[in-house]
Design a protein around this motif. Structure first.
Motif, PDB file in Angstrom:
ATOM      1  N   TYR A 195      50.919  67.538  22.394  1.00 56.01           N
ATOM      2  CA  TYR A 195      49.601  68.794  23.214  1.00 56.01           C
ATOM      3  C   TYR A 195      48.838  67.682  24.106  1.00 56.01           C
ATOM      4  O   TYR A 195      47.966  67.910  24.614  1.00 56.01           O
ATOM      5  N   ASN A 196      49.251  66.447  24.343  1.00 56.08           N
ATOM      6  CA  ASN A 196      48.318  65.917  25.589  1.00 56.08           C
ATOM      7  C   ASN A 196      48.999  66.497  26.665  1.00 56.08           C
ATOM      8  O   ASN A 196      49.749  66.830  26.835  1.00 56.08           O
ATOM      9  N   PRO A 197      47.955  66.873  27.518  1.00 58.99           N
ATOM     10  CA  PRO A 197      48.454  68.155  28.866  1.00 58.99           C
ATOM     11  C   PRO A 197      49.717  66.838  29.608  1.00 58.99           C
ATOM     12  O   PRO A 197      49.850  67.721  30.288  1.00 58.99           O
ATOM     13  N   LYS A 198      49.480  65.522  29.453  1.00 64.03           N
ATOM     14  CA  LYS A 198      50.657  64.842  30.822  1.00 64.03           C
ATOM     15  C   LYS A 198      51.543  65.409  30.441  1.00 64.03           C
ATOM     16  O   LYS A 198      52.650  65.168  30.788  1.00 64.03           O
ATOM     17  N   VAL A 199      51.712  65.490  28.179  1.00 66.82           N
ATOM     18  CA  VAL A 199      53.061  65.760  28.163  1.00 66.82           C
ATOM     19  C   VAL A 199      53.425  67.154  28.040  1.00 66.82           C
ATOM     20  O   VAL A 199      54.688  67.396  28.581  1.00 66.82           O
ATOM     21  N   ILE A 200      52.480  68.516  28.263  1.00 67.88           N
ATOM     22  CA  ILE A 200      52.497  69.409  28.534  1.00 67.88           C
ATOM     23  C   ILE A 200      52.842  69.170  30.666  1.00 67.88           C
ATOM     24  O   ILE A 200      53.951  70.653  30.642  1.00 67.88           O
TER      25      ILE A 200
END
Lengths: 250, 250
Positions: free
Chosen positions: B144-149
């Protein structure tokens, strides 16, 4: 010690205009610089920490270039993409020498690849798969951009690169089949890459292959999709296609 | 209008600790948010520009969540990775539900993938190739890390993810062959992926597959190399292997 002028010169080379004026470019980080020193690039200047010099004394002594000791702080100040750099270097760019298919090989042709990270990744992948000739449209990002050099992980030293208008390029280049990726192309799994070699065109990240270049593509292929993702990035597509060529050619 | 508290809440969710406390995560950018809205994720809040609302009115009206009009400035202030966001959203994270091989499929197992960009890219590639189950070691970066998303380009909405200790995981998971990549493994071109499905383990960017997990790998494979590059990045390796599975299974 690095002089202020050397630091200023190094920094100016982060910008394309100054790379063109000086015909020089920069390389940073231990892996990339050691590959540079072992390559046929003409090296102007190497700035290293005392520790790096001690560890690589033989490589540095054999070098016909200025070697300067720099502090880690100097290097960190100069390096824009990596921390704790053990070294940076300045080398001469190469002339823009024409390359085309000569024998059983694929020449990779990049039509307007804009992102430096993508170009560097494609260079690294092409090198992994043993394809060292890359032809770039004039709109493709500069090979000597420090982000390209960094992302190539040393593979820039083994790559032959040529920039030109792709329509004029194909008029002059040795004739061979031209394979390009299109959403509606033949599945890669059903396609036979020419056993005598050819050209592999990869298109722009957002718009794919331009109309002028598409008109010159003889073989349209696509990467089969099985799930919901709409696209693959340019580097991933390059890797999958190069892998399919090598598997067929094994 | 977005309240100060909403902006503060949104920003707090950039940090893992607060995502865990609130069991919520953030999504930004038109492509990712529209895929989120069409998915089975429970959406808490959507903040959109007037223009975005007008263009997507039907999608937004059908939504059981708070829709707030935000200025482009608000959105730019909140968005950490993209400029000119047309929208951001907050959604509930899903429970950590156990998944394993059930039928002819590959479950992708990630052993300590640290870089959020790599995890997002692997999710996108797995989705392209129709592999929607991903199991992560506890040391793998947060889904759920924004960079992953962001890097998953919407594919996070179609992925089932499970985090756990991989040794315990394989004790409980349905038995099947476990394929892993090693430098000295069998060439991918000579290897037959199990026709009944299995597990595909991908290792850490720098260190590969850990010893504990390597002991559970039944089939060691490697991606053939033809040139000078020393390695391929984790996403590239994932793509090449998934492509080889699908070609064999076609």
């Amino acid at each position: 010690m690095l002089s202020k002028n050397q630091i200023k010169y190094y920094k100016s080379l982060q910008i394309k205009k100054f790379r063109q004026i000086h015909q020089s470019f920069t390389v940073e980080g231990a892996k990339s610089v050691t590959e540079l020193l072992a390559s046929d690039f003409e090296v102007e200047l190497v700035a290293v920490t005392e520790e790096f010099r001690a560890a690589h004394s033989r490589l540095l002594e054999a070098l016909d270039a200025q070697v300067v000791i720099a502090t880690a702080d100097d290097l960190a100040q100069m390096g824009s993409y990596q921390t704790n750099n053990a070294c940076v270097a300045i080398a001469k760019t190469k002339e823009n020498v024409f390359i085309d298919v000569a024998g059983k090989e694929f020449v990779i042709v990049l039509d307007d690849i804009r992102d430096p990270g993508n170009l560097g990744t494609i260079i690294r992948i092409a090198d992994w798969y043993g394809f060292q000739k890359i032809v770039c449209s004039e709109t493709t990002t500069d090979f000597y951009n420090p982000k390209v050099i960094a992302a190539s992980m040393g593979s820039f030293t083994r790559t032959r690169i040529y920039y030109g208008n792709l329509v004029s390029y194909f008029e002059k280049a040795a004739p061979a089949r031209v394979t390009g990726t299109f959403l509606n192309g033949t599945s890669l799994y059903d396609y036979n890459f020419p056993s005598s070699g050819g050209y592999l065109v990869l298109g722009n990240e957002a718009n794919g292959i331009s109309d002028e270049v598409a008109a010159l593509v003889t073989d349209r292929v696509s990467i089969p999709r099985f799930g919901g993702a709409e696209s693959l990035n340019a580097g991933i597509a390059a890797a999958v296609i190069c892998d399919n060529i090598r598997r067929q050619w094994k």
